[in-house]
Design an enzyme around this catalytic site. Structure first.
Site, PDB file in Angstrom:
ATOM      1  N   GLU A 163      24.135  52.827 -40.220  1.00  0.00           N
ATOM      2  CA  GLU A 163      24.784  52.193 -39.058  1.00  0.00           C
ATOM      3  C   GLU A 163      23.731  51.728 -38.051  1.00  0.00           C
ATOM      4  O   GLU A 163      23.889  50.685 -37.417  1.00  0.00           O
ATOM      5  CB  GLU A 163      25.762  53.170 -38.403  1.00  0.00           C
ATOM      6  CG  GLU A 163      27.044  53.385 -39.215  1.00  0.00           C
ATOM      7  CD  GLU A 163      28.203  53.905 -38.383  1.00  0.00           C
ATOM      8  OE1 GLU A 163      27.977  54.812 -37.565  1.00  0.00           O
ATOM      9  OE2 GLU A 163      29.328  53.407 -38.547  1.00  0.00           O
ATOM     10  N   ASN A 177      29.273  72.806 -20.231  1.00  0.00           N
ATOM     11  CA  ASN A 177      28.521  71.708 -20.849  1.00  0.00           C
ATOM     12  C   ASN A 177      27.255  71.441 -20.060  1.00  0.00           C
ATOM     13  O   ASN A 177      27.214  71.610 -18.843  1.00  0.00           O
ATOM     14  CB  ASN A 177      29.374  70.433 -20.908  1.00  0.00           C
ATOM     15  CG  ASN A 177      28.783  69.401 -21.852  1.00  0.00           C
ATOM     16  OD1 ASN A 177      28.522  69.695 -23.013  1.00  0.00           O
ATOM     17  ND2 ASN A 177      28.551  68.198 -21.364  1.00  0.00           N
ATOM     18  N   ALA A 188      34.567  68.265 -30.743  1.00  0.00           N
ATOM     19  CA  ALA A 188      35.340  69.487 -31.000  1.00  0.00           C
ATOM     20  C   ALA A 188      35.673  70.214 -29.697  1.00  0.00           C
ATOM     21  O   ALA A 188      36.818  70.629 -29.481  1.00  0.00           O
ATOM     22  CB  ALA A 188      34.560  70.405 -31.942  1.00  0.00           C
ATOM     23  N   ALA A 243      30.804  70.210 -24.838  1.00  0.00           N
ATOM     24  CA  ALA A 243      31.847  69.191 -24.689  1.00  0.00           C
ATOM     25  C   ALA A 243      31.566  68.005 -25.593  1.00  0.00           C
ATOM     26  O   ALA A 243      31.443  66.871 -25.145  1.00  0.00           O
ATOM     27  CB  ALA A 243      31.953  68.754 -23.231  1.00  0.00           C
ATOM     28  N   GLY A 244      31.444  68.288 -26.897  1.00  0.00           N
ATOM     29  CA  GLY A 244      31.392  67.210 -27.883  1.00  0.00           C
ATOM     30  C   GLY A 244      32.815  66.917 -28.338  1.00  0.00           C
ATOM     31  O   GLY A 244      33.781  67.258 -27.658  1.00  0.00           O
TER      32      GLY A 244
END
Lengths: 404, 32
Positions: free
Chosen positions: A170, A37, A14, A11-12
């Site tokens: 980042e 997941n 995509a 469950a990322g």
């Protein structure tokens, strides 16, 4: 006749978007949908650098899956994927097994240290909520330890970041904002804390426009970030990077070492017998695994070739979400015996944050953005995903509402 | 005009209240 069973693994970005789209496109009578997941939550991978630096609460970077995917429509299974048995249409989980008629593998990435000696053992990596939270706690512990030590060593405060790609830059951007806060909290002189970014390539942010790279370097350098471009790490020791070899060798000591220099697809792919190229599966144009009629591989597990340029599309969250649209559309087409469509990447641009107050990037056909407009655009991009996933309510709950 | 303004202000206050409350509640959830 029983209805076909579609199983989505992971469950990322995509996996979540594929499941969401499938639930929208298919009626409950048409197919059973299962989402597997490891956790009961979905986290925003592109926000993990903020969690790791301590500039964002981990609960703001994750959400309960059942809040955005209806458990009455989708069967949610919280378990770890061990292996896919392609020949039996079966998935082995840590605590059980499930069968499928159609499978979507979207298990995301794992850290790739490229065999650098000691890196896996001695460096942290930003891979999930747990690892990011550990980095945050470790950094703060170094400051607390320093302020209470009778003979403190400045090098314990230093933070070394290996890899000057998107995540590495980042992350140092967030550190540039967090470190002054920690210095104030623990009564430490800011000049004692080094933040060093090491990149093996001749310059940071390979693939980015040169003007943007210069802007990022200037912005971060002014806030105390040091860069070692062309710095090939030959070894990662317990408290240092060894850069270069022979007479040019340099050792940089630090209390915190974080590796952001490489990722590879989930190790489940190789365990399951898929052919791997540079850590991922090179999929067909319709996103199916080569030679497999009922298995799609998307997100960071897949290389999707740009046939015009002869190289893969970039493995970004933006691409993963677009994979999901094509994948869900093709699953619907398979069920209805319609022709499948090829994946086409629509590049809307890329914006990198440089802390909360600065950013840079390109949008819509290469228009360059710097500073506050880029900061706002970055937040629009982040909030757009939340809107696609859970509508306005999810933006209010998890979104970045301070727009400048 | 005043009535419309009050309705808009009430709606904004409700949204702000929802946002603050829902974010606070997230920290009490059982993430596993």
């Amino acid at each position: 006749m029983s209805k076909p069973k579609i199983v989505v693994l992971g469950a990322g970005y995509a996996g979540m978007m594929t499941t969401k789209r499938l639930a929208q496109k298919l009626s409950p009578e048409e197919a059973e949908i299962v989402l597997v997941n490891k956790h009961n939550y979905h986290y925003q991978t592109t926000w993990l650098h903020e969690v790791a630096a301590g500039t964002r609460n981990q609960n703001q970077a994750r959400m309960m899956i059942s809040d955005v995917i209806s458990p009455s429509r989708v069967n949610l299974i919280y378990d770890e994927v061990v292996e896919v048995k392609k020949d039996d249409n079966r998935v082995v989980l840590k605590n059980s097994e499930i069968t499928y008629d159609y499978l979507v593998i979207s298990l995301g990435f794992e850290t790739n240290t490229f065999g650098i000696k000691g890196m896996e053992k001695n460096a942290f990596s930003i891979t999930d909520i747990d690892s990011s939270r550990m980095i945050r706690e470790h950094i703060e512990y170094q400051f607390a330890k320093y302020s209470s030590a009778s003979n403190p060593k400045d090098e314990d405060l230093a933070i070394l970041v290996g890899g000057g790609g998107f995540t590495g830059i980042e992350f140092v951007g967030e550190l540039a904002e967090k470190v002054p806060e920690l210095c104030k909290k623990y009564d430490i002189d800011r000049s004692k804390v080094r933040i060093v970014n090491v990149e093996a390539m001749p310059r940071i942010l390979p693939g980015f426009n040169e003007d943007l790279v210069e802007y990022a370097k200037k912005s971060l350098s002014e806030r105390g970030v040091e860069f070692r471009e062309g710095g090939k790490i030959s070894e990662c020791k317990k408290n240092s990077f060894v850069i270069g070899e022979g007479d040019d060798m340099e050792e940089i000591k630090a209390g915190t070492i974080v590796w952001t220099g490489g990722v590879t697809g989930s190790s489940v792919l190789s365990k399951s017998g898929f052919e791997i190229t540079k850590g991922k599966v090179t999929v067909d144009g319709d996103l199916r695994a080569p030679g497999e009629d009922n298995i799609f591989i998307i997100g960071d597990c897949a290389w999707v070739m740009n046939e015009e340029e002869g190289k893969p599309f970039p493995p970004t969250a933006q691409a993963a979400m677009q994979h999901a649209d094509t994948c869900a559309g093709n699953l619907k087409a398979l069920l209805r015996h319609e022709p499948l469509s090829k994946f086409v990447f629509d590049d809307k641009g890329t914006v990198a944050s440089l802390g909360e107050s600065d950013a840079m990037g390109t949008v819509f056909d290469g228009n360059l953005l710097y500073g506050k407009p880029a900061v706002s655009m970055k937040k629009v991009i982040d909030n757009r995903y939340l809107f696609l996933l859970g509508g306005p309510k999810l933006i209010l709950k998890k979104g970045k509402l301070r727009m400048i | 005009k005043n009535g419309t303004l009050y309705v808009i202000l009430a709606a904004l206050a409700a949204i702000a209240g929802y946002t603050v409350a829902t974010r606070a509640l997230e920290d009490t959830r059982d993430f596993r």
